[in-house]
Design a protein around this motif. Sequence first.
Motif, PDB file in Angstrom:
ATOM      1  N   TYR A   1      -7.837  -9.263   3.686  1.00  0.00           N
ATOM      2  CA  TYR A   1      -6.620  -8.265   4.866  1.00  0.00           C
ATOM      3  C   TYR A   1      -6.549  -8.617   5.810  1.00  0.00           C
ATOM      4  CZ  TYR A   1      -3.514  -5.239   2.687  1.00  0.00           C
ATOM      5  OH  TYR A   1      -2.280  -4.480   2.310  1.00  0.00           O
TER       6      TYR A   1
ATOM      7  N   TYR B   1     -13.413   1.152  -6.175  1.00  0.00           N
ATOM      8  CA  TYR B   1     -14.032  -0.437  -6.076  1.00  0.00           C
ATOM      9  C   TYR B   1     -15.387  -0.270  -5.922  1.00  0.00           C
ATOM     10  CZ  TYR B   1      -9.780  -1.520  -3.388  1.00  0.00           C
ATOM     11  OH  TYR B   1      -8.298  -1.663  -2.793  1.00  0.00           O
TER      12      TYR B   1
ATOM     13  N   GLU C   1     -10.924 -14.754  -7.133  1.00  0.00           N
ATOM     14  CA  GLU C   1     -10.353 -14.889  -5.852  1.00  0.00           C
ATOM     15  C   GLU C   1     -10.318 -13.886  -5.259  1.00  0.00           C
ATOM     16  OE1 GLU C   1      -7.808 -12.886  -4.789  1.00  0.00           O
ATOM     17  OE2 GLU C   1      -8.664 -11.479  -6.315  1.00  0.00           O
TER      18      GLU C   1
ATOM     19  N   SER D   1     -12.456  -3.896  -8.012  1.00  0.00           N
ATOM     20  CA  SER D   1     -13.078  -4.918  -6.870  1.00  0.00           C
ATOM     21  C   SER D   1     -13.889  -4.989  -5.633  1.00  0.00           C
ATOM     22  CB  SER D   1     -11.917  -5.565  -6.026  1.00  0.00           C
ATOM     23  OG  SER D   1     -10.406  -5.736  -6.761  1.00  0.00           O
TER      24      SER D   1
ATOM     25  N   ARG E   1     -14.363  -2.083   3.411  1.00  0.00           N
ATOM     26  CA  ARG E   1     -13.856  -1.684   3.436  1.00  0.00           C
ATOM     27  C   ARG E   1     -14.389  -0.134   3.358  1.00  0.00           C
ATOM     28  NH1 ARG E   1     -10.978   2.379   0.518  1.00  0.00           N
ATOM     29  NH2 ARG E   1      -9.077   1.676  -1.279  1.00  0.00           N
TER      30      ARG E   1
ATOM     31  N   ARG F   1     -12.433   5.722   0.917  1.00  0.00           N
ATOM     32  CA  ARG F   1     -11.603   6.915   1.347  1.00  0.00           C
ATOM     33  C   ARG F   1     -12.089   7.459   0.522  1.00  0.00           C
ATOM     34  NH1 ARG F   1      -6.418   3.469  -0.386  1.00  0.00           N
ATOM     35  NH2 ARG F   1      -5.896   2.638   1.165  1.00  0.00           N
TER      36      ARG F   1
ATOM     37  N   TYR G   1     -11.618  -8.125  -0.061  1.00  0.00           N
ATOM     38  CA  TYR G   1     -11.305  -7.519  -0.946  1.00  0.00           C
ATOM     39  C   TYR G   1     -11.297  -9.042  -2.315  1.00  0.00           C
ATOM     40  CZ  TYR G   1      -8.874  -3.309   0.949  1.00  0.00           C
ATOM     41  OH  TYR G   1      -8.669  -3.100   1.834  1.00  0.00           O
ATOM     42  N   GLY G   2     -12.512  -8.897  -3.187  1.00  0.00           N
ATOM     43  CA  GLY G   2     -11.705 -10.045  -4.270  1.00  0.00           C
ATOM     44  C   GLY G   2     -12.533  -9.475  -6.142  1.00  0.00           C
ATOM     45  N   THR G   3     -11.882 -10.817  -6.521  1.00  0.00           N
ATOM     46  CA  THR G   3     -11.696 -10.006  -7.619  1.00  0.00           C
ATOM     47  C   THR G   3     -12.696 -10.704  -8.991  1.00  0.00           C
ATOM     48  OG1 THR G   3      -9.734 -10.139  -8.403  1.00  0.00           O
ATOM     49  CG2 THR G   3     -10.561  -9.875 -10.021  1.00  0.00           C
TER      50      THR G   3
ATOM     51  N   ARG H   1      -0.817  -1.710   7.799  1.00  0.00           N
ATOM     52  CA  ARG H   1      -0.229  -2.086   5.964  1.00  0.00           C
ATOM     53  C   ARG H   1       1.068  -1.948   6.415  1.00  0.00           C
ATOM     54  NH1 ARG H   1      -4.039  -0.955   2.645  1.00  0.00           N
ATOM     55  NH2 ARG H   1      -6.218   0.072   3.435  1.00  0.00           N
TER      56      ARG H   1
ATOM     57  N   SER I   1       1.281  -1.151  -0.075  1.00  0.00           N
ATOM     58  CA  SER I   1      -0.071  -0.012  -0.198  1.00  0.00           C
ATOM     59  C   SER I   1       1.075   1.674  -0.211  1.00  0.00           C
ATOM     60  CB  SER I   1      -0.406   0.461   1.441  1.00  0.00           C
ATOM     61  OG  SER I   1      -1.901  -0.371   1.414  1.00  0.00           O
TER      62      SER I   1
ATOM     63  N   GLU J   1      -4.972  -5.306  -9.623  1.00  0.00           N
ATOM     64  CA  GLU J   1      -4.190  -4.564  -8.710  1.00  0.00           C
ATOM     65  C   GLU J   1      -4.549  -5.733  -7.195  1.00  0.00           C
ATOM     66  OE1 GLU J   1      -4.550  -0.782  -7.789  1.00  0.00           O
ATOM     67  OE2 GLU J   1      -4.161  -1.818  -5.774  1.00  0.00           O
ATOM     68  N   ILE J   2      -4.328  -6.392  -6.908  1.00  0.00           N
ATOM     69  CA  ILE J   2      -4.199  -7.267  -5.726  1.00  0.00           C
ATOM     70  C   ILE J   2      -3.740  -8.047  -4.910  1.00  0.00           C
ATOM     71  CG2 ILE J   2      -6.570  -8.343  -6.904  1.00  0.00           C
ATOM     72  CD1 ILE J   2      -4.871 -11.188  -7.721  1.00  0.00           C
ATOM     73  N   ASP J   3      -3.492  -7.962  -3.606  1.00  0.00           N
ATOM     74  CA  ASP J   3      -2.268  -8.476  -2.720  1.00  0.00           C
ATOM     75  C   ASP J   3      -1.743 -10.470  -2.866  1.00  0.00           C
ATOM     76  OD1 ASP J   3      -3.883 -10.662  -1.900  1.00  0.00           O
ATOM     77  OD2 ASP J   3      -3.919 -10.247   0.073  1.00  0.00           O
TER      78      ASP J   3
HETATM   79  P1  5GP Z   1      -6.008  -0.684  -0.334  1.00  0.00           P
HETATM   80  O1  5GP Z   1      -7.681  -1.064   1.098  1.00  0.00           O
HETATM   81  O2  5GP Z   1      -4.978  -0.205  -0.065  1.00  0.00           O
HETATM   82  O3  5GP Z   1      -7.111   0.014  -1.574  1.00  0.00           O
HETATM   83  O4  5GP Z   1      -6.209  -1.966  -0.603  1.00  0.00           O
HETATM   84  C1  5GP Z   1      -5.423  -3.266  -0.035  1.00  0.00           C
HETATM   85  C2  5GP Z   1      -4.258  -4.209  -0.333  1.00  0.00           C
HETATM   86  O5  5GP Z   1      -5.797  -5.442  -1.105  1.00  0.00           O
HETATM   87  C3  5GP Z   1      -3.545  -4.361  -1.445  1.00  0.00           C
HETATM   88  O6  5GP Z   1      -2.583  -5.103  -1.608  1.00  0.00           O
HETATM   89  C4  5GP Z   1      -4.579  -4.529  -2.997  1.00  0.00           C
HETATM   90  O7  5GP Z   1      -3.810  -4.619  -4.446  1.00  0.00           O
HETATM   91  C5  5GP Z   1      -5.408  -5.826  -2.400  1.00  0.00           C
HETATM   92  N1  5GP Z   1      -6.278  -5.692  -3.126  1.00  0.00           N
HETATM   93  C6  5GP Z   1      -7.073  -4.581  -3.995  1.00  0.00           C
HETATM   94  N2  5GP Z   1      -8.459  -5.857  -4.316  1.00  0.00           N
HETATM   95  C7  5GP Z   1      -7.893  -6.833  -5.006  1.00  0.00           C
HETATM   96  C8  5GP Z   1      -8.959  -7.870  -4.590  1.00  0.00           C
HETATM   97  O8  5GP Z   1     -10.158  -8.357  -5.611  1.00  0.00           O
HETATM   98  N3  5GP Z   1      -8.362  -9.423  -4.524  1.00  0.00           N
HETATM   99  C9  5GP Z   1      -7.143  -9.264  -3.757  1.00  0.00           C
HETATM  100  N4  5GP Z   1      -6.746 -10.504  -3.230  1.00  0.00           N
HETATM  101  N5  5GP Z   1      -6.646  -8.383  -3.359  1.00  0.00           N
HETATM  102  C10 5GP Z   1      -6.662  -7.345  -3.378  1.00  0.00           C
END
Ligand code: 5GP
Length: 189
Positions: free
Chosen positions: A77, A54, A73, A38, A42, A45, A83-85, A150, A11, A103-105
Amino acid sequence: MSKLIIISGPSGVGKGTIIELLKKRYLKENKKLYLSISCTTRSPREGEIDGVHYYFISEDEFLERIKRNDFLEYNKYGTGKYYGTPKSTVMDYLKQDYDVILEIDINGYKRIKKECPNCIGIFIMPPNEEELYQRLKNRGTEDEKTIQIRLATAQSELKQKDIYDYLVVNYDGKVEKSSEEVYNIINKS
Ligand code: 5GP
């Protein structure tokens, strides 16, 4: 043939800006690129828009969608948020010859790499940890506790970075160069 590209990194490392520049480059080259949106539980922001950054959904809805097998997937977190795709959208764009960026973890990457070994995994790195902490603080969107979670997640992800196909360091003030590097990686893959 369309390409499935996974971009991960801690992050605050600058993935969002790199991807924005990538989108402009694709447009300039008249090539098709889709950035997957995704679902997350959460809160948005400041400045984040539902359906753009999102899909902000409730935990009940997220769990319901897991049951329906709607996600390619998903992950819970470190912050306790899901978080999901969305699966069908990604598949549709790939069928229509778009390159698709997720853009995923790191957990999401591991799952997808297992299913689709041909996907391109790119990990964006900060020049150093102190820089990352400052970037997260400067963003000013999170409290100290969340920043610490984070950072801990970032440390664990950085240890596993070698499972990615490519590593790109995003040096301060050099985001155009980082984005260009990512574009070249995708092009040659
Ligand atoms: P943030 O809250 O900073 O937007 O995201 C936190 C983390 O969740 C980041 O590492 C981001 O890449 C990851 N992330 C966002 N969308 C997804 C998703 O759909 N699947 C997964 N596995 N991680 C995600």
